[in-house]
Design an enzyme around this catalytic site. Structure first.
Site, PDB file in Angstrom:
ATOM      1  N   ILE A  24      25.828  44.509  28.072  1.00  0.00           N
ATOM      2  CA  ILE A  24      26.811  45.863  28.469  1.00  0.00           C
ATOM      3  C   ILE A  24      25.127  46.168  29.417  1.00  0.00           C
ATOM      4  O   ILE A  24      25.419  46.398  30.602  1.00  0.00           O
ATOM      5  CB  ILE A  24      26.032  46.569  27.132  1.00  0.00           C
ATOM      6  CG1 ILE A  24      27.185  46.681  26.844  1.00  0.00           C
ATOM      7  CG2 ILE A  24      26.120  48.111  27.853  1.00  0.00           C
ATOM      8  CD1 ILE A  24      27.476  47.426  25.353  1.00  0.00           C
ATOM      9  N   ASP A  70       9.151  42.279  26.349  1.00  0.00           N
ATOM     10  CA  ASP A  70       9.599  41.802  24.920  1.00  0.00           C
ATOM     11  C   ASP A  70       9.489  43.276  24.844  1.00  0.00           C
ATOM     12  O   ASP A  70       8.554  43.678  24.180  1.00  0.00           O
ATOM     13  CB  ASP A  70       8.913  41.298  23.966  1.00  0.00           C
ATOM     14  CG  ASP A  70      10.027  41.322  22.078  1.00  0.00           C
ATOM     15  OD1 ASP A  70      10.063  42.192  22.130  1.00  0.00           O
ATOM     16  OD2 ASP A  70       9.094  40.538  22.002  1.00  0.00           O
ATOM     17  N   ASN A  97      18.308  49.431  27.026  1.00  0.00           N
ATOM     18  CA  ASN A  97      19.223  48.441  26.423  1.00  0.00           C
ATOM     19  C   ASN A  97      19.208  47.732  25.083  1.00  0.00           C
ATOM     20  O   ASN A  97      20.176  47.339  24.952  1.00  0.00           O
ATOM     21  CB  ASN A  97      20.224  47.921  27.431  1.00  0.00           C
ATOM     22  CG  ASN A  97      21.623  47.592  27.151  1.00  0.00           C
ATOM     23  OD1 ASN A  97      22.556  47.390  26.578  1.00  0.00           O
ATOM     24  ND2 ASN A  97      21.586  46.328  26.906  1.00  0.00           N
ATOM     25  N   ARG A 130       8.381  56.406  26.669  1.00  0.00           N
ATOM     26  CA  ARG A 130       7.287  57.308  27.561  1.00  0.00           C
ATOM     27  C   ARG A 130       6.965  56.906  28.380  1.00  0.00           C
ATOM     28  O   ARG A 130       6.200  57.521  29.395  1.00  0.00           O
ATOM     29  CB  ARG A 130       6.794  56.596  25.938  1.00  0.00           C
ATOM     30  CG  ARG A 130       5.366  57.198  25.907  1.00  0.00           C
ATOM     31  CD  ARG A 130       4.541  56.553  24.747  1.00  0.00           C
ATOM     32  NE  ARG A 130       3.678  55.824  25.427  1.00  0.00           N
ATOM     33  CZ  ARG A 130       2.917  54.568  25.083  1.00  0.00           C
ATOM     34  NH1 ARG A 130       2.043  55.681  23.555  1.00  0.00           N
ATOM     35  NH2 ARG A 130       2.750  54.219  25.264  1.00  0.00           N
ATOM     36  N   SER A 146      22.252  54.156  22.196  1.00  0.00           N
ATOM     37  CA  SER A 146      22.821  54.902  20.067  1.00  0.00           C
ATOM     38  C   SER A 146      23.900  53.783  20.279  1.00  0.00           C
ATOM     39  O   SER A 146      24.427  52.819  20.795  1.00  0.00           O
ATOM     40  CB  SER A 146      23.001  55.888  20.189  1.00  0.00           C
ATOM     41  OG  SER A 146      23.484  56.597  18.894  1.00  0.00           O
ATOM     42  N   SER A 147      24.866  54.716  19.458  1.00  0.00           N
ATOM     43  CA  SER A 147      26.241  53.256  18.907  1.00  0.00           C
ATOM     44  C   SER A 147      27.337  54.561  17.918  1.00  0.00           C
ATOM     45  O   SER A 147      26.513  55.517  17.534  1.00  0.00           O
ATOM     46  CB  SER A 147      25.965  52.136  17.890  1.00  0.00           C
ATOM     47  OG  SER A 147      26.681  52.042  16.993  1.00  0.00           O
ATOM     48  N   TYR A 161      21.234  49.149  11.116  1.00  0.00           N
ATOM     49  CA  TYR A 161      21.697  49.576  12.298  1.00  0.00           C
ATOM     50  C   TYR A 161      22.031  50.620  12.601  1.00  0.00           C
ATOM     51  O   TYR A 161      21.361  51.268  13.529  1.00  0.00           O
ATOM     52  CB  TYR A 161      22.376  48.191  12.466  1.00  0.00           C
ATOM     53  CG  TYR A 161      22.987  47.914  14.066  1.00  0.00           C
ATOM     54  CD1 TYR A 161      22.743  48.274  14.973  1.00  0.00           C
ATOM     55  CD2 TYR A 161      24.057  49.302  14.016  1.00  0.00           C
ATOM     56  CE1 TYR A 161      22.828  47.844  16.460  1.00  0.00           C
ATOM     57  CE2 TYR A 161      25.203  49.299  15.645  1.00  0.00           C
ATOM     58  CZ  TYR A 161      24.600  48.799  16.020  1.00  0.00           C
ATOM     59  OH  TYR A 161      24.355  48.606  18.273  1.00  0.00           O
ATOM     60  N   LYS A 165      20.276  53.283  15.005  1.00  0.00           N
ATOM     61  CA  LYS A 165      20.642  54.083  16.009  1.00  0.00           C
ATOM     62  C   LYS A 165      20.783  55.726  16.188  1.00  0.00           C
ATOM     63  O   LYS A 165      20.830  56.144  17.703  1.00  0.00           O
ATOM     64  CB  LYS A 165      21.960  54.227  16.401  1.00  0.00           C
ATOM     65  CG  LYS A 165      22.426  51.685  16.827  1.00  0.00           C
ATOM     66  CD  LYS A 165      21.333  51.902  18.547  1.00  0.00           C
ATOM     67  CE  LYS A 165      21.693  50.319  19.002  1.00  0.00           C
ATOM     68  NZ  LYS A 165      21.104  50.535  20.006  1.00  0.00           N
ATOM     69  N   THR A 196      31.760  41.345  24.095  1.00  0.00           N
ATOM     70  CA  THR A 196      30.522  40.763  24.661  1.00  0.00           C
ATOM     71  C   THR A 196      30.424  39.482  23.807  1.00  0.00           C
ATOM     72  O   THR A 196      31.468  39.997  22.857  1.00  0.00           O
ATOM     73  CB  THR A 196      29.510  41.963  24.822  1.00  0.00           C
ATOM     74  OG1 THR A 196      29.374  42.334  23.474  1.00  0.00           O
ATOM     75  CG2 THR A 196      29.488  43.303  25.347  1.00  0.00           C
TER      76      THR A 196
END
Length: 264
Positions: A24, A70, A97, A130, A146-147, A161, A165, A196
């Site tokens: 994505i 990272d 992402n 930030r 988010s999800s 998970y 989110k 994906t």
């Protein structure tokens, strides 16, 4: 002679997309490049994948660069944003992402697994926001990821998970208030099942007895979860992000948009 503005275009804008070497994130980076933005492609592991995204953006006539960082490490996040500004002169758009997936029954979740997920999906995204606020030009855009499992779609053994989110939904709502003094909008996208490489690796968790079906069968089952009877693809997410970061998307602010084709 001044070139007339074309609705939806991002000419003159600079965007940074974290975790954009594949999936994505890559689709978002490429779409923003197609719309005219210069793009900073961020990756944590594979420079090869990131450079392919850079090459595709350049092939469409825009400019791009790949930087390794990272998002679990705040110092690296801050340096990434500084490097983006140093390279292109300014930054207008930040898309967060980067993320990891996790499955496990409550009784089996370890402290290490909880921290692995929240350190990137939640803490990492907060500090991306930030740092974006710190350097973005006035009128900029921040997008968090988010999800649909954060609230719309309940999946067994997916609490860590989903919880990681769910926090993003609250971040988006409140950070949109904090960022208003710079006219920066903050929104989120909440993808559902999106095809994906990660989708194929974990899709059996989302379907009862999913391990009994092939990857192709699971993909077809996912397609029929939507009333449109098709799968979601990275480009579907990228198209919405492209709108949210455009001039036309300004009045959408503090919102998380579920992108699942009506499946939930």
């Amino acid at each position: 002679m001044t070139i007339p503005y074309t609705p939806g275009r991002l000419d003159g804008k600079v965007a940074l997309v974290t975790g954009s070497g594949r999936g994505i994130g890559a689709a978002i980076a490429i779409q923003l490049g197609r719309l005219g933005a210069k793009v900073v492609v961020n990756y944590a592991n594979s420079a090869e994948h990131a450079e392919k995204v850079v090459a595709e953006i350049k092939a469409h006539g825009s400019d791009a660069v790949a930087f390794k960082a990272d998002m679990r490490r705040v110092a690296e996040t801050a340096k990434l944003f500084d490097d983006a500004v140093a390279h292109f002169g300014h930054l207008d758009i930040a898309v967060s992402n980067s993320g990891v997936v996790s499955f496990g029954h409550l009784k089996d979740v370890t402290e290490e697994e909880f921290d692995r997920v929240f350190s990137l999906n939640t803490r990492g995204q907060f500090f991306v926001a930030r740092e974006a606020y710190r350097v973005l030009s006035e009128g900029g855009r921040i997008i968090l990821t988010s999800s649909n499992t954060s609230k719309d779609f309940s999946v067994p053994r997916h609490s860590v998970y989903s919880g990681s989110k769910g926090a993003i939904d609250s971040f988006v709502r409140i950070l949109s208030k904090d960022c208003g003094d710079k006219k920066i909008t903050v929104n989120g996208v909440a993808p559902g099942g999106t095809v994906t490489d990660m989708f194929h690796a974990v899709s059996h968790h989302y379907i009862p007895n999913g391990e009994k079906f092939t990857a192709e069968e699971r993909q077809q089952m996912a397609a029929h979860a939507s009333p449109l009877h098709r799968n979601g693809f990275p480009e579907d997410i990228a198209n919405v992000v492209g709108f949210l970061v455009s001039k036309e998307g300004e009045w959408v602010n503090g919102k998380v948009i579920t992108l699942d084709g009506g499946a939930a």
